[in-house]
Design a protein around this motif. Sequence first.
Motif, short mmCIF file in Angstrom:
data_model
loop_
_atom_site.label_atom_id
_atom_site.label_comp_id
_atom_site.label_asym_id
_atom_site.label_seq_id
_atom_site.Cartn_x
_atom_site.Cartn_y
_atom_site.Cartn_z
N SER A 98 0.84 -1.20 0.00
CA SER A 98 0.00 0.00 0.00
C SER A 98 0.87 1.25 0.00
O SER A 98 2.10 1.16 -0.01
N CYS A 99 0.23 2.41 0.04
CA CYS A 99 0.96 3.68 0.01
C CYS A 99 1.37 4.05 1.44
O CYS A 99 0.89 5.02 2.02
N GLY A 100 2.24 3.27 2.02
CA GLY A 100 2.68 3.49 3.41
C GLY A 100 1.96 2.55 4.35
O GLY A 100 0.88 2.01 4.05
N ALA A 101 2.57 2.36 5.53
CA ALA A 101 1.97 1.49 6.54
C ALA A 101 0.66 2.08 7.07
O ALA A 101 -0.26 1.35 7.46
N LYS A 102 0.57 3.40 7.08
CA LYS A 102 -0.67 4.03 7.55
C LYS A 102 -1.82 3.63 6.63
O LYS A 102 -2.92 3.31 7.10
N HIS A 103 -1.55 3.60 5.34
CA HIS A 103 -2.57 3.18 4.37
C HIS A 103 -2.88 1.69 4.54
O HIS A 103 -4.05 1.28 4.46
N ALA A 104 -1.84 0.90 4.78
CA ALA A 104 -2.07 -0.55 5.00
C ALA A 104 -3.01 -0.75 6.20
O ALA A 104 -3.94 -1.56 6.14
N LEU A 105 -2.77 0.02 7.27
CA LEU A 105 -3.63 -0.09 8.46
C LEU A 105 -5.05 0.37 8.14
O LEU A 105 -6.03 -0.20 8.64
N GLY A 245 9.02 9.41 2.44
CA GLY A 245 8.33 10.05 1.32
C GLY A 245 8.02 9.13 0.16
O GLY A 245 7.24 9.50 -0.73
N TRP A 246 8.60 7.94 0.15
CA TRP A 246 8.33 7.02 -0.97
C TRP A 246 6.98 6.34 -0.81
O TRP A 246 6.43 5.80 -1.75
N ARG A 247 6.45 6.36 0.38
CA ARG A 247 5.13 5.84 0.68
C ARG A 247 4.94 4.37 0.28
O ARG A 247 4.06 4.04 -0.53
N ILE A 248 5.76 3.51 0.84
CA ILE A 248 5.56 2.07 0.64
C ILE A 248 5.47 1.38 2.00
O ILE A 248 6.40 1.44 2.81
N GLY A 249 4.33 0.76 2.24
CA GLY A 249 4.14 -0.07 3.42
C GLY A 249 3.33 -1.28 2.98
O GLY A 249 2.88 -1.35 1.83
#
Length: 402
Positions: A98-105, A245-249
């Motif tokens: 997802s677009c960062g771990a925050k998005h994954a959550l 800033g790469w937004r990978i989670g």
Amino acid sequence: MPRKLADRLSAVAPSATLAMAAQAARLRSQGHKVYPFSVGEPDFEPPRHVLDAAKAAIDKGVSHYTAVTGTPELKAAICAATERDRGYRPAPNEITVSCGAKHALFNVALGLYEPGDEVVIPAPYWVSYPEQVRIVGATPVIVETREDQGFRMDAASLERAITERTKAIILCTPSNPTGSAYAESELRALLDVVRRHDLWLVVDEIYADLTYDGFRHASVPAIAEDLRSRTIVISGVSKTYAMTGWRIGWSITPPELSKVLDIVQSQSTTNATAVAQVAAAAALSGPQDAVREMRDAFAKRRDRMVEGLRSIPGVRCRMPEGAFYAFADVRGLYGIPSPNGTIQTDLDVAMWLLEEAHVASVAGTPFGAPGYVRFSYACSESDIDGGIEAIRAAVTASRGGG
Ligand code: PMP
Ligand code: GLU
């Protein structure tokens, strides 16, 4: 009459970590030096080979959609790195990038929690956990922990918080905001409680590579194979590789949940940025020396920050096992006169530190811990020294000594 907005967000607070970073940026834009202890973001650059891989990908034409839940290359890299670093090997169909771990959550919240559901969250918690639960209409159930127990939830407290409505538990180890981490034996005690109930366990391991003094992080799937069918692991490259800033989670979930997350993401963001996925795969698969170097640097900064805070009269601070936060008890500063009135809360302390010492921090209240303030030490040692001296000067002046 204003046109009506969705009720869904009426009880949801904005991210306090990002809000404080924005306040600090405002002061900086007015020409002030501001000590950057608010947002949890490493000041390092990602490893050189990661940036080179991303540049090469751009030149090769990596510009198009990928599979919604991530490229096969990145998923393979996540599976291999998880085996190398966490001691178990997930399958590619368990990974959702997802677009960062925050998005994954957030995807997990959309995929699992419904109105009427309760989600157990130990406090102090990362600001986004309860708010994401609220956004989807479910109810966060907060379990208080104590500093003298290392801010760790014990099995009996977890057991007491569980009802027939409990849908999930969210654990964060090492923790944002306290830096506390569960030793394997402590985790096992909590897992015994989880075994006795029908619920999901979400474990946010985004700081798992950042532990100090030889502390060993234990991953739930590696120590509880039998719980894998209901364990959700959250991780990403933001902290370990300084790639915020790469937004990978990503999440690692049982395949039946991955299928649902694929639906959620296919109807919202589609895939995470293609070039960023190449960069993340390079970070996970390439040499890991930079990770060790950054961790060693964080270890030194931790000691400096904690010792510095402890040297200020009125401040107490526990030595954290991991992450890059010092979580200090600031109640000893209450009573200090400030331009806005006498300091009475941790929110007052954080605001006073920003205004009087130009130190950006985050108050404990939005983390569910009134009386505390979080200081991120993901910044240079000279900033830590400068910020500590600025706090000391402000405290001394306020007590008539300056
Ligand atoms: N979990 C925790 C505990 C965090 O501190 C953060 C902060 N960045 C995140 C998840 C989200 O990380 P990101 O979205 O940058 O991957
Ligand atoms: N997680 C970091 C923090 O707590 C970054 C900010 C955020 O994602 O909220 O400061």
